[in-house]
Motif scaffolding. Sequence first.
Motif, PDB file in Angstrom:
ATOM      1  N   ALA A   1       1.958   8.261  -0.920  1.00  0.00           N
ATOM      2  CA  ALA A   1       2.905   7.545  -0.076  1.00  0.00           C
ATOM      3  C   ALA A   1       4.321   7.684  -0.625  1.00  0.00           C
ATOM      4  N   LEU A   2       5.048   6.581  -0.739  1.00  0.00           N
ATOM      5  CA  LEU A   2       6.467   6.650  -1.107  1.00  0.00           C
ATOM      6  C   LEU A   2       6.688   7.125  -2.538  1.00  0.00           C
ATOM      7  N   GLY A   3       5.707   6.932  -3.401  1.00  0.00           N
ATOM      8  CA  GLY A   3       5.819   7.451  -4.762  1.00  0.00           C
ATOM      9  C   GLY A   3       6.500   6.527  -5.743  1.00  0.00           C
ATOM     10  N   THR A   4       6.708   5.277  -5.369  1.00  0.00           N
ATOM     11  CA  THR A   4       7.442   4.362  -6.248  1.00  0.00           C
ATOM     12  C   THR A   4       6.536   3.589  -7.204  1.00  0.00           C
ATOM     13  N   PHE A   5       5.215   3.723  -7.066  1.00  0.00           N
ATOM     14  CA  PHE A   5       4.256   3.098  -7.984  1.00  0.00           C
ATOM     15  C   PHE A   5       3.274   4.187  -8.416  1.00  0.00           C
ATOM     16  N   SER A   6       3.389   4.627  -9.668  1.00  0.00           N
ATOM     17  CA  SER A   6       2.628   5.796 -10.127  1.00  0.00           C
ATOM     18  C   SER A   6       1.517   5.456 -11.116  1.00  0.00           C
ATOM     19  N   TYR A   7       1.170   4.174 -11.242  1.00  0.00           N
ATOM     20  CA  TYR A   7       0.264   3.752 -12.312  1.00  0.00           C
ATOM     21  C   TYR A   7      -1.196   3.689 -11.881  1.00  0.00           C
TER      22      TYR A   7
ATOM     23  N   VAL B   1       1.845 -11.333  -6.682  1.00  0.00           N
ATOM     24  CA  VAL B   1       2.608 -10.114  -6.959  1.00  0.00           C
ATOM     25  C   VAL B   1       2.267  -9.581  -8.337  1.00  0.00           C
ATOM     26  N   ILE B   2       2.383  -8.264  -8.480  1.00  0.00           N
ATOM     27  CA  ILE B   2       2.363  -7.623  -9.788  1.00  0.00           C
ATOM     28  C   ILE B   2       3.746  -7.006  -9.975  1.00  0.00           C
ATOM     29  N   ILE B   3       4.435  -7.437 -11.019  1.00  0.00           N
ATOM     30  CA  ILE B   3       5.841  -7.077 -11.217  1.00  0.00           C
ATOM     31  C   ILE B   3       5.954  -6.051 -12.335  1.00  0.00           C
ATOM     32  N   VAL B   4       6.492  -4.883 -12.009  1.00  0.00           N
ATOM     33  CA  VAL B   4       6.687  -3.813 -12.990  1.00  0.00           C
ATOM     34  C   VAL B   4       8.184  -3.583 -13.164  1.00  0.00           C
ATOM     35  N   ASP B   5       8.656  -3.638 -14.403  1.00  0.00           N
ATOM     36  CA  ASP B   5      10.056  -3.372 -14.710  1.00  0.00           C
ATOM     37  C   ASP B   5      10.206  -1.874 -14.956  1.00  0.00           C
TER      38      ASP B   5
ATOM     39  N   ASP C   1       0.818  -1.221   0.000  1.00  0.00           N
ATOM     40  CA  ASP C   1       0.000   0.000   0.000  1.00  0.00           C
ATOM     41  C   ASP C   1       0.848   1.266   0.000  1.00  0.00           C
ATOM     42  N   CYS C   2       1.962   1.244   0.708  1.00  0.00           N
ATOM     43  CA  CYS C   2       2.744   2.472   0.874  1.00  0.00           C
ATOM     44  C   CYS C   2       3.594   2.810  -0.341  1.00  0.00           C
ATOM     45  N   HIS C   3       3.535   2.000  -1.417  1.00  0.00           N
ATOM     46  CA  HIS C   3       4.266   2.367  -2.630  1.00  0.00           C
ATOM     47  C   HIS C   3       3.500   3.390  -3.474  1.00  0.00           C
ATOM     48  N   ASN C   4       2.253   3.656  -3.154  1.00  0.00           N
ATOM     49  CA  ASN C   4       1.453   4.583  -3.952  1.00  0.00           C
ATOM     50  C   ASN C   4       2.140   5.927  -4.144  1.00  0.00           C
ATOM     51  N   ALA C   5       2.054   6.448  -5.363  1.00  0.00           N
ATOM     52  CA  ALA C   5       2.596   7.779  -5.637  1.00  0.00           C
ATOM     53  C   ALA C   5       1.574   8.859  -5.319  1.00  0.00           C
ATOM     54  N   LYS C   6       0.306   8.483  -5.350  1.00  0.00           N
ATOM     55  CA  LYS C   6      -0.751   9.475  -5.126  1.00  0.00           C
ATOM     56  C   LYS C   6      -1.549   9.084  -3.893  1.00  0.00           C
ATOM     57  N   VAL C   7      -2.861   8.984  -4.013  1.00  0.00           N
ATOM     58  CA  VAL C   7      -3.706   8.665  -2.866  1.00  0.00           C
ATOM     59  C   VAL C   7      -3.318   7.307  -2.274  1.00  0.00           C
ATOM     60  N   MET C   8      -3.290   7.217  -0.942  1.00  0.00           N
ATOM     61  CA  MET C   8      -2.998   5.962  -0.259  1.00  0.00           C
ATOM     62  C   MET C   8      -4.160   5.593   0.651  1.00  0.00           C
ATOM     63  N   VAL C   9      -4.740   4.401   0.467  1.00  0.00           N
ATOM     64  CA  VAL C   9      -5.810   3.937   1.341  1.00  0.00           C
ATOM     65  C   VAL C   9      -5.238   3.583   2.701  1.00  0.00           C
ATOM     66  N   THR C  10      -5.987   3.883   3.771  1.00  0.00           N
ATOM     67  CA  THR C  10      -5.495   3.607   5.118  1.00  0.00           C
ATOM     68  C   THR C  10      -6.424   2.728   5.942  1.00  0.00           C
ATOM     69  N   ASP C  11      -7.720   2.650   5.605  1.00  0.00           N
ATOM     70  CA  ASP C  11      -8.619   1.827   6.404  1.00  0.00           C
ATOM     71  C   ASP C  11      -9.982   1.742   5.717  1.00  0.00           C
TER      72      ASP C  11
END
Length: 286
Positions: free
Chosen positions: A93-99, A140-144, A48-58
């Motif tokens: 969140a961390l911003g490492t997944f922007s899709y 897992v979903i794997i993104v190169d 969850d914390c890889h989200n670049a934008k909105v992050m769900v928390t509960d």
Amino acid sequence: QTRIMKAWYDNNVTSKLNTRTPTPAMTALLERFEEHGGVLAGSSAGTDCHNAKVMVTDGDSYSGLVKDTVAYNYSEGAVDLDDGTVTFDPNGALGTFSYGLLDTHFGERGRQGRMIRLLMDTLHLPKGYPIGFGVDQNTVIIVDKDDPSHAIVRGQAGVTICNVEEASTTQWADAWSVTNVRCNYATPGDTVHMATGTISFGADKTALKGRETAEQPYTSRDVFNSPKNPSTTGSTHEFVLQATSLFNSTATTSTGLTFETEPKTFAVRMTKDDRSAAYQGMHNFN
């Protein structure tokens, strides 16, 4: 995921939409990744914390149908309203997944309704998404990062992709509804096209059309795997089973119901159209 964010970013945000300051450790990690590559991964909150934008928390899916979503900044601490309300961090969140929006334990906890509500409620925000990716357990979903246009699914279950670009909503005093959501479900060996959320099925799978074995589909009585229903929580993937049974029938629509009945019972209506397709392979949930 809230604790992870507080560890990797300076906890000095005073406004819900302020810019965050990464810690030196976070800056070093991202610089290393961009320059030399590597693997960034996570499980559960770590996804969850890889989200670049909105992050769900509960929150849970049924509450998303009867209550508005609520925004909280991570600096306010871990938020637990203890009533199922869908909450999120509008800063991401961390911003490492922007899709798209990431969520986890997806099929097991029936989080499809939660994701769709959050996508619709945040679509207008600067950090809103039109597409969400819900990852099942042990999957897992794997993104190169060198070719991020598509991703591969591996593991035991699958990834649900919800696209609300064509969707519209209706709000009542005690309920909420949405129509025209496109949902895809990718299982191991499938390729996901990240910009659209569409799927290219694995080469070992064959089209199901014309080989259906039932006239009428299964009707789920707990389409969102309610946490109040011990017979389905974590043991089945009711939303996916409902969709699978529709494609394995000659019907064009099916309806699943929520386990909760107060303030009312909600229905999820699934429809096959000329853009719909299903493929069959060796994958199962056993």
